[in-house]
Design an enzyme around this catalytic site. Structure first.
Site, PDB file in Angstrom:
ATOM      1  CG  HIS A 475       1.246   6.425  -2.804  1.00 37.04           C
ATOM      2  ND1 HIS A 475       1.216   5.165  -2.255  1.00 37.04           N
ATOM      3  CD2 HIS A 475       0.013   6.634  -3.339  1.00 37.04           C
ATOM      4  CE1 HIS A 475       0.008   4.636  -2.421  1.00 37.04           C
ATOM      5  NE2 HIS A 475      -0.742   5.506  -3.083  1.00 37.04           N
ATOM      6  CG  ASP A 518      -1.022  10.351  -3.517  1.00 37.18           C
ATOM      7  OD1 ASP A 518      -1.864  10.473  -2.606  1.00 37.18           O
ATOM      8  OD2 ASP A 518      -1.062   9.443  -4.369  1.00 37.18           O
TER       9      ASP A 518
END
Length: 754
Positions: A475, A518
């Site tokens: 991520h 994110d």
């Protein structure tokens, strides 16, 4: 030493009270006969002896002594009193002859029933069959079947002598007496002439002691409530637990008012908090029993729920619960009503006047504690945000002016073959060139010209967003760039703006949401944040989607950073709308949110997309966000395998942390137990392909994405044999995944099959 009977001579009239002369005696013959009858009727010494013995502070003990006296005088099998409470509107039997009942028998009375008893004079006897059916039922519950006749004598109390207003306070029940009705009536009348005031005062004293005890209980409750101020959810559950205990209710519900949407939201429903149930319970602020109490601010004590016009029995039909009675009261802060509490089914009876008094007092504690809890939560949030901001500032460096110039003045054209095709792999772009490609995509989509965006401000925003991503295995910024690239592909290939699926403003929000979805990801899941009681969990756990709300918060924070608000050229309405769209789209990346609306998206695809329906536009935007977030799974096998390596590196790092915390991680997070091909196949077959099939139903061009997932499913299927082979050699699932042999073996297997 036993008491002696009083000397009857003490009650003979003294000489100075006697009238002399035959004429006087003749004139008063009738009066003397009446006096003789009265002497025969009762013995004043016995009544005085009874009164002398009535020294108890308990009405139960007083009734035992009175019952014993009346039984003897009326020569009956048994006697008992029905105590009538006009304020509480109930009839109560707490003693049968000399036996004190552990659970007093109670029935609800109406004003009409109580008023009807006034028609019976104090010297008039009536059988129980002449009384209200509820009183008859109560008498049948008390008296054993087959006992015989029950004679009932009402005892009235005069409320105001001037107006001669009377109301009933007791029903004296004489069971199977030997004496005649007239005698019994006069005995009861004469006895209560001496005893009634004492009984009523004792009853009032008991009521006051009960209120005092309940007030003391409320003080203890208040202390308990204030110990839960740090967690509003725990506080609300504690409030309803104590309310149920104080009023002896079966179930409870607590609604807080949502002033923005004019709804009451159940924070505790039937004793269950939102986190423990699958759906949220909301009702209009002006509908139903709770809505009426919220609107009027008046307590409602409903003794028969099914007869009340505001009661909705559909909830009972759905749950199988039978609601008998309801006590519903408002909860106020210093100025307004903030919620409503609803108690259902008083155990062994109905909610009475004292329960109403407790509820009114309790609601004050509720309002104060809720208000302080909300303030306390705001302080906690402010402190947590401050810590996060400091942490973020320490972790990230500032973007320099030269960094901005390097992107805005970059001489390279950044041409890449097949850049606008779904088969293109964005991870092949060099990270140092990725900001230039973001700028290039936004130019190609027409955002910069349409919204008059200043390039230097936009570039500074992009660079700050890139710095906002941490260096975690999956991520990270590379993932964000890949997701944004899919948004670019969708906008281009599906012609979302040209065909009216999106407005240009919605398209801009979609692209920015993908880029920022994110920011500051920690490489751990939402459940891990909550289990570890992280700062993020303390901020967002009550709202759900912990990480997604943090990503949204950091997006807004970055946008508000000096020199980064590239949306400043938008009108006020467009600016607010754009932020709302970004919020909805970033929150949609939580797969838990996706599963809640998956069936609606499927229906949308099957029945057809309606551009005029706001819900359809929201479902489509959420679908496109989910597809962008999972777009790595639509690339070729080699790329998908590399992505799997990054994902499981992150998963196993979290699993290691959970083990250190003394927790057992899920199998896919445990490097010792994970079966990577099985987990990947489950993810692709039960999640990814379902989502992209919906997309392909709406946009036929997306069929290539479904085909790519099918091909990857075949690859993972063929890899299972290889994983098993290496497992026998002692290698872990992850060691097999990162080995060079895996891809070669899979390719060879597929070539042989073809």
């Amino acid at each position: 030493m036993s008491k002696q009977e009083p000397d009857p001579d003490l009650f003979i009239s003294p000489n100075y009270c006697k009238k002399l002369g035959n004429e006087v005696l003749e004139d008063t013959k009738i009066e003397q006969e009446v006096s003789i009858a009265k002497i025969e009727l009762s013995n004043p010494a016995k009544i005085l002896q009874l009164v002398e013995s009535l020294t108890d502070k308990s009405t139960r003990k007083l009734e035992v002594k009175l019952n014993r006296y009346l039984k003897t005088e009326c020569e009956s099998k048994a006697t008992f009193l029905i105590s009538l409470h006009s304020i509480a509107e109930e009839a109560v039997v707490q003693v049968f002859h000399e036996r004190i009942l552990l659970d007093p028998l109670r029935v609800t009375l109406s004003d009409e029933t109580l008023n009807a008893l006034v028609n019976f004079q104090i010297n008039h006897l009536t059988g129980s069959e002449q009384l209200d059916p509820k009183i008859q039922g109560l008498i049948k519950d008390v008296v054993p079947q087959g006992t015989g006749e029950v004679i009932v004598v009402p005892v009235l109390r005069q409320e105001c002598k001037e107006k001669e207003v009377s109301y009933p306070v007791y029903l004296v029940c004489i069971v199977n007496p030997v004496r005649d009705s007239l005698y019994i009536s006069k005995i009861v009348s004469e006895t209560f002439n001496y005893c009634l005031t004492l009984f009523l005062n004792t009853r009032q004293s008991e009521d006051e002691r009960r209120l005092k005890a309940e007030c003391q209980s409320l003080l203890l409750v208040a202390r308990k409530l204030f110990s839960h101020l740090g967690d509003l959810s725990d506080l609300l559950k504690e409030i309803m637990s104590e309310a149920r205990r104080l009023t002896n209710a079966e179930r409870c519900s607590l609604f807080l008012l949502d002033p923005d949407h004019l709804h009451l939201v159940a924070k505790v429903f039937d004793g269950v908090s939102p986190s423990e149930r699958s759906t949220e319970v909301r009702i209009a602020a002006d509908q139903g029993i709770a809505g009426h109490v919220a609107a009027t601010g008046q307590i409602l004590n409903i003794k028969d729920a099914y007869k009340h016009p505001l009661f909705y029995k559909g909830m009972d039909e759905a749950t199988g619960f039978k609601t008998r009675n309801i006590l519903c009261f408002p909860i106020r802060d210093e100025d307004n009503i903030v919620g409503v509490a609803q108690l259902c089914n008083k155990i062994n009876g109905h909610f009475d006047y004292f329960d109403e008094q407790v509820a009114n007092a309790f609601s004050i504690y509720c309002g104060i504690s809720i208000m302080h809890s909300l303030v306390y939560k705001k302080i906690q949030d402010a402190q947590a945000r401050s810590r996060l901001s400091n942490e973020l500032m320490l972790y990230h460096m500032q973007v320099s002016r030269q960094d901005v110039l390097d992107v805005t003045m970059c001489p390279s054209q950044h041409e890449m073959p097949h850049f606008s095709k779904f088969s293109f792999t964005p991870r092949n772009i060099l990270l140092k060139e990725s900001p230039c490609f973001v700028l290039k995509m936004m130019q190609d989509l027409g955002f910069i010209d349409t919204f008059r965006i200043k390039q230097d401000i936009l570039v500074r925003f992009i660079l700050y967003v890139r710095k906002g991503y941490r260096d975690v295995p999956y991520h990270n910024w590379s993932h964000a760039f890949s997701v944004a690239h899919f948004a670019y592909l969708a906008l281009k290939n599906f012609e979302l703006v040209e065909k009216g699926y999106f407005t240009q403003l919605e398209a801009l929000a979609y692209f920015i949401s993908c880029l920022c979805h994110d920011i500051d990801h920690r490489g751990t899941t939402n459940s891990f944040q909550q289990q570890s009681n992280s700062v993020l969990a303390s901020l967002y756990s009550s709202e759900g989607s912990v990480m997604e709300r943090h990503h949204l918060s950091q997006t807004i924070c970055t946008l508000n950073t000096e020199g980064c608000n590239f949306l400043e050229s938008l009108s006020k309405d467009d600016y607010v709308k754009c932020l709302d769209l970004i919020k909805d789209m970033i929150l949609a990346t939580d797969l838990a949110s996706h599963y809640k609306i998956h069936s609606r998206q499927l229906t949308l695809a099957q029945e057809g997309y309606d551009k005029t329906q706001p819900e359809h536009r929201y479902y489509l935007a959420s679908l496109l966000m989910t597809c962008a977030d999972l777009s790595d799974q639509t690339k070729d096998w080699a790329e998908t395998k590399k992505v799997a390596q990054l994902i499981y590196a992150e998963f196993f790092a979290q699993g290691d942390l959970e083990k250190k915390m003394g927790k057992t991680p899920a199998n896919m997070m445990d490097r010792e137990k994970a079966s990577i091909p099985d987990h990947q196949l489950e993810f692709l077959t039960q999640c990814c392909i379902c989502i992209f099939r919906i997309l392909a139903t709406i946009f036929p061009h997306a069929k290539v994405l479904v085909d790519a997932i099918k091909q990857n499913i075949l690859c993972w299927e063929s890899s299972k044999r290889i994983f098993e082979k290496f497992k026998l050699e002692g290698k872990t699932s992850y060691e097999v995944l990162v080995s060079e042999e895996l891809e070669f073996e899979v390719r060879s297997t597929l070539d042989n099959l073809n």
